[in-house]
Every structure is written in structure tokens, then in C-alpha cells.
Design an enzyme around this catalytic site. Structure first.
Site, PDB file in Angstrom:
ATOM      1  N   GLY A   1       0.822  -1.198   0.000  1.00  0.00           N
ATOM      2  CA  GLY A   1       0.000   0.000   0.000  1.00  0.00           C
ATOM      3  C   GLY A   1       0.859   1.251   0.000  1.00  0.00           C
ATOM      4  N   CYS A   2       0.282   2.352   0.456  1.00  0.00           N
ATOM      5  CA  CYS A   2       0.990   3.632   0.508  1.00  0.00           C
ATOM      6  C   CYS A   2       2.318   3.461   1.234  1.00  0.00           C
ATOM      7  CB  CYS A   2       0.127   4.671   1.214  1.00  0.00           C
ATOM      8  SG  CYS A   2       1.003   6.204   1.589  1.00  0.00           S
ATOM      9  N   PHE A   3       3.416   3.813   0.576  1.00  0.00           N
ATOM     10  CA  PHE A   3       4.723   3.508   1.157  1.00  0.00           C
ATOM     11  C   PHE A   3       5.098   4.371   2.361  1.00  0.00           C
ATOM     12  CE2 PHE A   3       6.717   5.638  -2.922  1.00  0.00           C
ATOM     13  CZ  PHE A   3       6.198   6.875  -2.565  1.00  0.00           C
ATOM     14  N   TRP A   4       4.351   5.435   2.627  1.00  0.00           N
ATOM     15  CA  TRP A   4       4.655   6.259   3.791  1.00  0.00           C
ATOM     16  C   TRP A   4       4.540   5.456   5.089  1.00  0.00           C
ATOM     17  CZ3 TRP A   4       0.946  10.780   2.125  1.00  0.00           C
ATOM     18  CH2 TRP A   4       1.539  11.495   1.080  1.00  0.00           C
TER      19      TRP A   4
ATOM     20  N   VAL B   1       4.132   2.184   5.427  1.00  0.00           N
ATOM     21  CA  VAL B   1       4.890   0.932   5.374  1.00  0.00           C
ATOM     22  C   VAL B   1       6.339   1.182   5.775  1.00  0.00           C
ATOM     23  CG1 VAL B   1       5.579  -1.013   3.926  1.00  0.00           C
ATOM     24  CG2 VAL B   1       3.364   0.081   3.546  1.00  0.00           C
TER      25      VAL B   1
END
Length: 278
Positions: free
Chosen positions: A119-122, A124
């Protein structure tokens, strides 16, 4: 026509085209009248329409599937979409070959790489920053067909890049299994191309391995995980490919304060809830 009306017409046409192409056998002629507001000269303004009530990330995520759908049909109608305007129809086979090649970066001495999409890499990235034994994290794009993609390219869905986190870890302090545990805990691996309100192929679930040992561990871990879930896992397990580091403002985004300037802890072992957008 106002921008809101244009967007409404575009949405209507998009969903009608989607229904026609996926759920029926109607001819293109039957839905063509709904495309009267779309032309080569006004497509750029229509595709950039944003909903003010949505977050910056979700504006992109919500509009992207519509952009992708309309681009495909505009090409069929000989208007040309973004891909056509960017490359005049030419396929960059050399660039695709590089993008599909292996990750040729080298970790620090005594360290190893791992790569995940969840998902959104922020959010993760922050989850992996907190894992003991992880010495470095970077967010970027991988698994696509464009050399040196930008954030906009990845969000378009046209390049098939996934938002990934590349983790550098010390195997003496952190096992690959620990990273897999953090991966499964961070996201829902049963939703295809989606995590919460973020929708698009760039948000797909994936484990990208660097060694046969990582591949074996990933597959065994997924089998165990499947036994405790009541829906099918859709996580892809593939060799790690060329890693393109994302723009600097994406790096450690939540640790630096995110959208609201409120820094989130990267302390090892921290269990504070992760606020996905800051």
C-alpha cells in the site's frame, strides 16, 4: 460547462464505459454520446479535477482508475491519452528492459536488502523503520516498465510500478522472518490493488526477494498466513527488480512530520499507531 459538470460527465462516461467493457456486449457506439465533453484539447483539464474533501493521496488514488480507463478508450477513439502524448506511441523497449532488470544496488557491508509493497509507502516505511535490526529504509518504485519513473507516473497506473519500501537490515540482529511478520501485520494482503481508500495497481501487495532463501521463506510464510485468514491472499512473490528511489519529500515522510507536521516515532520496537497521512 463548469469544471464540476465536466467532471460529472467524465465520471458518468467512465462508469458507463467500464460497465460496457466488463459486464455487457453493447457496442462502443451506444456509449459514445456520453463522451461528447471529452476531446483531445480538454482531456488534460478534465483528468486533473480533484475533489476538495479528499486528502492529496486519495485524490490521486480516486482519480487514477478513471484516468486509466479513459486513456484506454480515448486511444481507441483516436483522441490519444497521456501515454500517447508522452511518447507518441513509441515503446521504450530499452527503458523497459532496465526497469525489469535486477536491483543492482549493493547494501552496506554485512547488510542485506529486502523489498516489500503493502500500500501507501509512507506508513509501510515507518513500520519497517521501527523493526530492530533494520539499518536503513528507502521508498521508491519497482516492478514496472518505465525507466526512471516519477511519482505521477507510478500513480497513473500506466507503468505498472508498485510503491515499495527497500529495507536494509543486519541479518545478525534481524531475521528475514521478522521482516515478513512486520509486512503481514502492516496491511490487508487479501485486497487486490487496494489498501483502504487507496486504490490502484501501485498499492498492490508484494514480496520481492533477492535470494532463493528469501523466496522460500516468503512462500512458507504466506502459506502459514493463509491458514489464519478467511479470504484468499493476493500477495505477489517475485524477484526484486530495479529500484527507483522516490522523490526526496517521500523519504521518511511520516517521521519528518507528514502532512500536518506531527512527527511519528521511529524508535525500535515502538507500537504507537501509525497515522497514514501524518
Amino acid at each position: 460547462m463548469s469544471s464540476a459538470a465536466q467532471a460529472g460527465s467524465l465520471l458518468t462516461a467512465s462508469y458507463l464505459l467500464l460497465a460496457t467493457s466488463h459486464f455487457g456486449n453493447s457496442s462502443l457506439k451506444s456509449v459514445h454520446p456520453f463522451l461528447s465533453v471529452v476531446s483531445a484539447h480538454n482531456w488534460d483539464s478534465l483528468k486533473s479535477y480533484n475533489y476538495s474533501l479528499l486528502s492529496p493521496r486519495r485524490r490521486i488514488s480516486t482519480v487514477s482508475p478513471i484516468n486509466n480507463l479513459m486513456d484506454g478508450w480515448l486511444n481507441k477513439l483516436r483522441f490519444g491519452g497521456r501515454a500517447a502524448s508522452r511518447s507518441s506511441g513509441a515503446v521504450d523497449t530499452e527503458g523497459a528492459s532496465i526497469a525489469q532488470g535486477p536491483d543492482d544496488d549493493v547494501p552496506a557491508p554485512g547488510q542485506q536488502f529486502a523489498q516489500f509493497g503493502a500500500g501507501c509507502f509512507w506508513g509501510v516505511e515507518l513500520a519497517f523503520q521501527r523493526v530492530p535490526g533494520v539499518t536503513k529504509t528507502e521508498v521508491g518504485y519497482s516492478q514496472g516498465f518505465m525507466h526512471k519513473p516519477t511519482y505521477e507516473d507510478a500513480c497513473s497506473g500506466n507503468t505498472m510500478h508498485s510503491e515499495v519500501v527497500r529495507v536494509q537490515y543486519d541479518p545478525k540482529e534481524c531475521s528475514y522472518l521478522n521482516l515478513l511478520d512486520a509486512f503481514w501485520a502492516r496491511h490487508d494482503p487479501t485486497t487486490l490493488n487496494r489498501q483502504g481508500g487507496d486504490v490502484g495497481t501501485q498499492y498492490r501487495s508484494g514480496i520481492y526477494y533477492y535470494t532463493p532463501e528469501q523466496e522460500e521463506a516468503a512462500r512458507e510464510s504466506m502459506e502459514k498466513q493463509q491458514k489464519v485468514l478467511n479470504r484468499k491472499i493476493v500477495t505477489e512473490i517475485l524477484p526484486a527488480k530495479k529500484f527507483y528511489r522516490a522523490e526526496e519529500y517521500h523519504q521518511q515522510y511520516l517521521a519528518k512530520g507528514g502532512r500536518f507536521g506531527s512527527k511519528q516515532s521511529t524508535a525500535k520496537g515502538c507500537n504507537d499507531p501509525i497515522r497514514c497521512y501524518g
